[in-house]
Motif scaffolding. Structure first.
Motif, short mmCIF file in Angstrom:
data_model
loop_
_atom_site.label_atom_id
_atom_site.label_comp_id
_atom_site.label_asym_id
_atom_site.label_seq_id
_atom_site.Cartn_x
_atom_site.Cartn_y
_atom_site.Cartn_z
N HIS A 60 94.16 53.85 45.38
CA HIS A 60 93.09 54.65 45.96
C HIS A 60 93.51 56.11 46.19
O HIS A 60 92.79 56.88 46.79
N MET A 61 94.69 56.48 45.67
CA MET A 61 95.23 57.80 45.93
C MET A 61 95.53 58.63 44.68
O MET A 61 95.50 59.85 44.72
N ALA A 62 95.86 57.97 43.57
CA ALA A 62 96.31 58.67 42.35
C ALA A 62 97.45 59.62 42.70
O ALA A 62 97.47 60.79 42.29
N SER A 63 98.44 59.11 43.42
CA SER A 63 99.52 59.93 43.96
C SER A 63 100.65 60.12 42.94
O SER A 63 100.62 59.57 41.83
N GLU A 64 101.65 60.89 43.36
CA GLU A 64 102.83 61.10 42.52
C GLU A 64 103.61 59.78 42.32
O GLU A 64 104.32 59.63 41.34
N VAL A 65 103.48 58.86 43.27
CA VAL A 65 104.13 57.56 43.14
C VAL A 65 103.58 56.83 41.93
O VAL A 65 104.33 56.33 41.09
N LEU A 66 102.28 56.80 41.81
CA LEU A 66 101.64 56.16 40.66
C LEU A 66 102.05 56.85 39.36
O LEU A 66 102.42 56.19 38.38
N LYS A 67 102.00 58.16 39.35
CA LYS A 67 102.33 58.91 38.14
C LYS A 67 103.78 58.67 37.71
O LYS A 67 104.07 58.54 36.51
N SER A 68 104.68 58.59 38.69
CA SER A 68 106.09 58.35 38.37
C SER A 68 106.28 57.02 37.67
O SER A 68 107.09 56.90 36.74
N ASN A 69 105.54 55.99 38.10
CA ASN A 69 105.61 54.69 37.44
C ASN A 69 105.08 54.76 36.02
O ASN A 69 105.69 54.23 35.08
N LEU A 70 103.95 55.41 35.85
CA LEU A 70 103.30 55.43 34.54
C LEU A 70 104.17 56.13 33.50
O LEU A 70 104.17 55.75 32.32
N GLU A 71 104.93 57.12 33.92
CA GLU A 71 105.73 57.90 32.98
C GLU A 71 106.93 57.14 32.43
O GLU A 71 107.49 57.53 31.41
N ILE A 72 107.32 56.04 33.08
CA ILE A 72 108.50 55.31 32.61
C ILE A 72 108.15 53.99 31.94
O ILE A 72 109.03 53.26 31.50
N VAL A 73 106.88 53.68 31.81
CA VAL A 73 106.47 52.40 31.22
C VAL A 73 106.42 52.52 29.69
O VAL A 73 105.66 53.32 29.16
N PRO A 74 107.21 51.74 28.97
CA PRO A 74 107.20 51.80 27.50
C PRO A 74 105.87 51.30 26.93
O PRO A 74 105.44 50.18 27.24
N ASP A 75 105.22 52.13 26.12
CA ASP A 75 103.90 51.74 25.62
C ASP A 75 103.95 50.66 24.56
O ASP A 75 102.92 50.07 24.22
N ASP A 76 105.15 50.38 24.02
CA ASP A 76 105.24 49.30 23.04
C ASP A 76 105.43 47.94 23.71
O ASP A 76 105.33 46.90 23.06
N LEU A 77 105.68 47.94 25.03
CA LEU A 77 105.91 46.69 25.75
C LEU A 77 104.79 46.37 26.74
O LEU A 77 104.48 45.20 26.97
N PHE A 78 104.20 47.40 27.34
CA PHE A 78 103.22 47.20 28.41
C PHE A 78 101.96 48.01 28.16
O PHE A 78 102.02 49.13 27.64
N ASP A 79 100.83 47.44 28.57
CA ASP A 79 99.61 48.20 28.80
C ASP A 79 99.38 48.22 30.31
O ASP A 79 99.75 47.27 31.01
N VAL A 80 98.77 49.29 30.79
CA VAL A 80 98.55 49.46 32.23
C VAL A 80 97.06 49.58 32.50
O VAL A 80 96.35 50.35 31.82
N TYR A 81 96.58 48.83 33.48
CA TYR A 81 95.17 48.88 33.90
C TYR A 81 95.13 49.28 35.36
O TYR A 81 95.83 48.72 36.20
N ILE A 82 94.29 50.27 35.66
CA ILE A 82 94.20 50.78 37.03
C ILE A 82 92.79 50.62 37.56
O ILE A 82 91.81 50.99 36.89
N HIS A 83 92.69 50.05 38.75
CA HIS A 83 91.42 50.05 39.50
C HIS A 83 91.54 51.10 40.58
O HIS A 83 92.31 50.95 41.53
N PHE A 84 90.81 52.21 40.41
CA PHE A 84 90.75 53.22 41.45
C PHE A 84 89.60 52.86 42.39
O PHE A 84 88.47 52.66 41.95
N ASP A 85 89.90 52.81 43.67
CA ASP A 85 88.87 52.49 44.66
C ASP A 85 87.71 53.47 44.52
O ASP A 85 87.90 54.68 44.32
#
Length: 307
Positions: free
Chosen positions: A33-58
């Motif tokens: 519900h924040m779209a904070s730097e914490v979220l962004k830091s996680n997204l930047e290290i996730v390998p796109d060949d291994l994971f897809d990421v789905y976000i529900h923003f409140d």
């Protein structure tokens, strides 16, 4: 008769899923519900060949914050990150939080993944994502913490009606007092809702779940919503209760590899020092991280990298 009972046709589907598991990526599902730097830091290290990421923003998140995040996402060109369109305004302890989770499961399940890792926007990786992927690539079962079974504390959450939770009961204001008064009245007249389960099982909201179990949740999502409507904190009940109701088909691991420690009703905010110590332990994720100040996530994971 069980409320959620696997039928023979579903078992045939399970065999197909198991045959293709080794070819599947994994999914990270995030409630935020924040779209904070914490979220962004996680997204930047996730390998796109291994994971897809789905976000529900409140849905309560401001449009300016939402637009700022989507602009950042476009600049970073993170093609494996999806913002789900079916967004819900959630409330603490209310069924809306469960509904938001189910929307995440539903959207990700359209593609199909070997495992679905449910985390919050205040979680951070405490292991290299490649280590997380490698572990679950060879894993089976449902990885979630089991807390209590058929205890009065959690049975009361489904025995009585809690119709005011969507209006905000976290702060001890008028709504909270009205809900407490309604609860006293229900106890006095011996209300006992029957939600159809043999056991009420409490456990962690967060966990890592197989394609088979997530498919089962999605196919039975309306039944789940109906059963846990007007329930208190159903996000800590519905997954574990459904799992126990169907133990013949799902293996419960009773471990979710998440570090968390509650202070009252809220998870403790983790300092950089505490987070670094957690990274050397068994955990894959940790919460709650309120700020990335003093935390270099890439460097921390590098120091504890076993890949």
């Amino acid at each position: 008769m069980l409320l959620f009972q696997y039928h023979y046709e579903k078992l045939c589907t399970l065999i197909f899923y198991e045959a293709r598991d080794e070819e599947l990526k994994q999914a990270i599902l995030i409630l935020d519900h924040m779209a904070s730097e914490v979220l962004k830091s996680n997204l930047e290290i996730v390998p796109d060949d291994l994971f897809d990421v789905y976000i529900h923003f409140d849905k309560s998140m401001s449009q300016s914050r939402f637009d700022s995040f989507t602009s950042w996402l476009s600049q970073k060109q993170l093609s494996n990150v999806y913002i789900i369109e079916d967004r819900i305004k959630t409330a603490w302890a209310a069924p809306s939080l469960m509904a938001a989770e189910l929307n995440l499961f539903k959207e990700a399940n359209k593609r199909g993944y070997k495992y679905y890792h449910l985390i919050s926007g205040a979680d951070v990786f405490t292991k290299n994502p490649k280590q997380v992927f490698s572990f679950f690539e060879n894993a089976s079962g449902e990885w979630v913490d089991i807390w209590e079974i058929n205890t009065k504390k959690y049975e009361n959450r489904v025995r009585y009606w809690y119709p005011l939770t969507e209006f905000g009961v976290r702060k001890h204001g008028i709504i909270w007092m009205l809900q407490k008064a309604l609860l006293v009245f229900q106890k006095a007249i011996r209300i006992n809702r029957n939600v159809g389960f043999k056991q009420i099982v409490a456990g962690s909201q967060w966990g890592s779940f197989s394609d088979q179990f997530v498919t089962f949740l999605v196919q039975n999502s309306q039944k789940i919503k109906d059963a846990f409507a007007n329930t208190l904190v159903p996000d800590e009940l519905y997954k574990t209760t459904v799992l126990y109701e169907n133990q013949d088909f799902f293996e419960i691991r009773n471990e979710n590899f998440r570090y968390y420690r509650f202070v009252g009703n809220s998870p403790e905010n983790l300092s950089p020092t505490t987070l670094s110590k957690i990274a050397s332990d068994k955990y894959f994720f940790a919460r709650k991280v309120a700020s990335m100040d003093g935390i270099d996530l890439t460097e921390m994971l590098r120091l504890h990298d076993n890949v």
